[in-house]
Write an enzyme that holds these catalytic residues in place. Structure first.
Site, short mmCIF file in Angstrom:
data_model
loop_
_atom_site.label_atom_id
_atom_site.label_comp_id
_atom_site.label_asym_id
_atom_site.label_seq_id
_atom_site.Cartn_x
_atom_site.Cartn_y
_atom_site.Cartn_z
N LEU A 131 -68.91 27.31 22.04
CA LEU A 131 -69.07 26.77 20.69
C LEU A 131 -70.10 25.64 20.67
O LEU A 131 -71.05 25.66 19.89
CB LEU A 131 -67.70 26.26 20.17
CG LEU A 131 -67.71 25.51 18.83
CD1 LEU A 131 -68.15 26.44 17.69
CD2 LEU A 131 -66.31 24.95 18.53
N GLY A 137 -72.21 19.02 18.77
CA GLY A 137 -70.95 18.88 19.51
C GLY A 137 -69.81 18.75 18.52
O GLY A 137 -69.16 19.74 18.16
N SER A 138 -69.60 17.54 18.03
CA SER A 138 -68.55 17.35 17.01
C SER A 138 -68.91 18.09 15.73
O SER A 138 -68.05 18.67 15.06
CB SER A 138 -68.38 15.86 16.71
OG SER A 138 -68.05 15.15 17.88
N TRP A 162 -72.28 22.55 27.94
CA TRP A 162 -71.03 22.09 28.57
C TRP A 162 -69.95 23.18 28.54
O TRP A 162 -68.80 22.89 28.16
CB TRP A 162 -70.46 20.86 27.85
CG TRP A 162 -71.39 19.73 27.62
CD1 TRP A 162 -71.91 18.91 28.56
CD2 TRP A 162 -71.88 19.25 26.35
NE1 TRP A 162 -72.70 17.95 27.96
CE2 TRP A 162 -72.69 18.15 26.61
CE3 TRP A 162 -71.69 19.66 25.03
CZ2 TRP A 162 -73.32 17.43 25.59
CZ3 TRP A 162 -72.32 18.95 24.02
CH2 TRP A 162 -73.12 17.86 24.31
N ARG A 275 -44.50 0.74 49.74
CA ARG A 275 -45.40 -0.39 49.97
C ARG A 275 -44.63 -1.72 49.88
O ARG A 275 -43.92 -1.97 48.90
CB ARG A 275 -46.50 -0.35 48.90
CG ARG A 275 -47.44 -1.53 48.89
CD ARG A 275 -48.40 -1.49 50.04
NE ARG A 275 -49.42 -2.54 49.91
CZ ARG A 275 -50.27 -2.84 50.88
NH1 ARG A 275 -50.24 -2.18 52.04
NH2 ARG A 275 -51.17 -3.78 50.70
N GLN A 344 -53.70 1.14 39.33
CA GLN A 344 -53.34 -0.28 39.43
C GLN A 344 -52.14 -0.47 40.36
O GLN A 344 -52.11 -1.41 41.17
CB GLN A 344 -53.02 -0.80 38.02
CG GLN A 344 -52.87 -2.31 37.93
CD GLN A 344 -54.20 -3.03 38.11
OE1 GLN A 344 -55.27 -2.43 37.97
NE2 GLN A 344 -54.14 -4.30 38.46
N GLY A 348 -55.76 -1.64 45.96
CA GLY A 348 -57.00 -1.16 46.58
C GLY A 348 -56.89 0.30 46.99
O GLY A 348 -57.86 1.07 46.88
N GLU A 371 -62.58 19.92 23.47
CA GLU A 371 -61.86 20.56 22.35
C GLU A 371 -61.77 19.60 21.17
O GLU A 371 -60.77 19.58 20.43
CB GLU A 371 -60.51 21.11 22.80
CG GLU A 371 -60.70 22.17 23.88
CD GLU A 371 -59.68 23.28 23.89
OE1 GLU A 371 -58.95 23.43 22.90
OE2 GLU A 371 -59.65 24.01 24.89
N THR A 373 -63.34 15.46 20.29
CA THR A 373 -63.00 14.11 20.77
C THR A 373 -61.77 13.61 19.99
O THR A 373 -61.42 14.15 18.94
CB THR A 373 -64.16 13.13 20.52
OG1 THR A 373 -64.34 13.00 19.10
CG2 THR A 373 -65.46 13.63 21.17
#
Ligand code: FAD
Length: 388
Positions: A131, A137-138, A162, A275, A344, A348, A371, A373
């Site tokens: 499409l 796009g939109s 895309w 942890r 988070q 690390g 599909e 935004t």
């Protein structure tokens, strides 16, 4: 007591939960082990595809009359959710097989359905959906790809951008302008294009942030001649069919988002129990517990919304547009938030590729974009609200 089972038993059926267990087993045994590699090497998850085909989870929505298993919309969502929990790229196999074939299921002639649905159901071919264009796009109605009548066939010129599973799919639903002077939005028709059609080629694979195992390429049409019997639905109905398709398949993107988020939450839960910092497991800190509770709460709300939307898709309810858009928009925002929090929680370790949560965070982002935004989802929701 009411006899209304749907009300008394407001939960997924035993069949659906058995299906979930079966998909989870395949996903964990056969798909998860290859997920990091598909991401790292940006290669199509062939092992995942083979495992999905072997267990009939590659295109579960296709009806039994076409050799499929005829899974309902909720069952299809559960398949996509469970695959996405371990590998978002692999979940685009059942999701895009549904996206590509839904225009046929909604609007194609019996001949087209009988020709193209069985090979997809059998796992011999995949079906993609073209499409979007670089400049459309939109704003889908501003597409420029043209299909010109030529004798008893059509000649396509233009491009699509895309496109998921481009190159690995044999078949494509392609939307093209058939009446350049016609009314905007009513001048587009839908066609099936085959990979083997002369004049049809692909752009280079896009280099992406996430879902790297899912090929994304341009479709390029240069004098691509197709027979006249490849039109899906009536002339001028193409955009209507394409948008009706999205009403159904946005629910599956919601399911994909829920699966990605669940994968990240599950991994983070395991990690925080192992942890230790400051002499205790980090799961013992209330600050961590509150994060986990928020993640699980949002995720469950998203899942319920997706399942309600799936039921509406199955029944073809009049308010599906609202619910499909709402479920996709809400679940994808939840997936982004939950995967970010999962990173988070790992500190690390969350930021490096030794653990899957950074991949899940990158994979989650696309669910807010494709599909339509999430801005476009709000337009779809508002349109239905204001129509009432
Ligand atoms: C990995 C990937 C896979 C994809 N797979 C497919 C596929 O298989 N088939 C296919 O057809 N397409 C596919 N797409 C295309 C995708 O659906 C589009 O990228 C998407 O619809 C947005 O279009 P755009 O990129 O042109 O953004 P634009 O339309 O240029 O939007 C840019 C920004 O402006 C905002 N915006 C635009 N219009 C409005 C408005 N009216 N009000 C408020 N905000 C607005 C958007 O929300 C966005 O934030 C894929 C894209 C990607 C990245």
């Amino acid at each position: 007591m009411s006899n209304n089972k749907g009300f008394d038993f407001f939960r997924t059926s035993e069949d659906h939960e058995e299906l979930r267990a079966a998909v989870r087993a395949v996903a964990e045994d056969k798909i998860a082990p290859h997920a990091a590699e598909a991401d790292e090497t940006a290669s199509f998850p062939q092992a995942g595809y083979d495992a999905l085909v072997a267990s009939d989870f590659h295109a579960p929505h296709i009806g039994q009359e076409y050799g499929g298993v005829g899974a309902d919309a909720l069952a299809t969502c559960i398949v996509i959710e469970e695959v996405a929990r371990v590998c978002a790229s692999s979940s685009l196999i059942p999701a895009v097989n549904k996206l590509g074939t839904m225009p046929l299921i909604l609007a194609a002639s019996d001949e087209i359905k009988a020709k193209y649905l069985p090979p997809v159901a059998a796992g011999e071919s995949m079906f993609a959906y073209g499409l979007s264009e670089r400049e459309a796009g939109s704003d889908t109605a501003s597409m420029r790809c043209r299909a010109r009548a030529d004798g008893d066939g059509w000649v396509l010129n233009g491009q699509k951008s895309w496109i998921t599973n481009a190159g690995v799919s044999d078949f494509y639903t392609v939307l093209a302008v058939t009446d350049p002077d016609g009314k905007r939005g009513r001048n587009v028709s839908a066609f099936v294009v085959e990979k083997a059609d002369a004049g049809f080629t692909f752009g280079d694979p896009e280099r992406k942030m996430g879902i790297k195992g899912s090929p994304t390429r341009e479709l390029i049409f240069q004098g691509c001649r197709i027979p006249g019997d490849r039109m899906v639905g009536a002339p001028g109905e193409g955009l209507k069919i394409a948008l009706a398709t999205l009403d159904h398949t946005r629910v599956t993107i919601g399911a994909q988002a829920v699966g990605i988020a669940q994968g990240a939450l599950d991994f983070a839960l395991g990690y925080v129990k192992e942890r230790s910092q400051f002499g205790k497991h980090i799961s013992e800190f209330q600050g961590i517990q509150f994060m986990l509770a928020d993640m699980a709460m949002k995720l469950e709300a998203a899942r319920q919304m997706v399942y309600v939307a799936a039921a509406k898709s199955e029944r073809g309810d009049g308010d599906l547009s609202f619910f499909g858009a709402a479920a996709k928009c809400f679940a994808s925002d939840v997936a982004m938030a939950v995967t970010t929090d999962a990173v988070q929680l790992l500190g690390g370790a969350g930021y490096v590729k030794d653990y899957p949560v950074e991949r899940m965070m990158r994979d989650a982002k696309i669910t807010q974009i494709y599909e339509g935004t999430n801005q476009i989802q709000r337009i779809v929701m508002a349109r239905q609200l204001l129509k009432a």
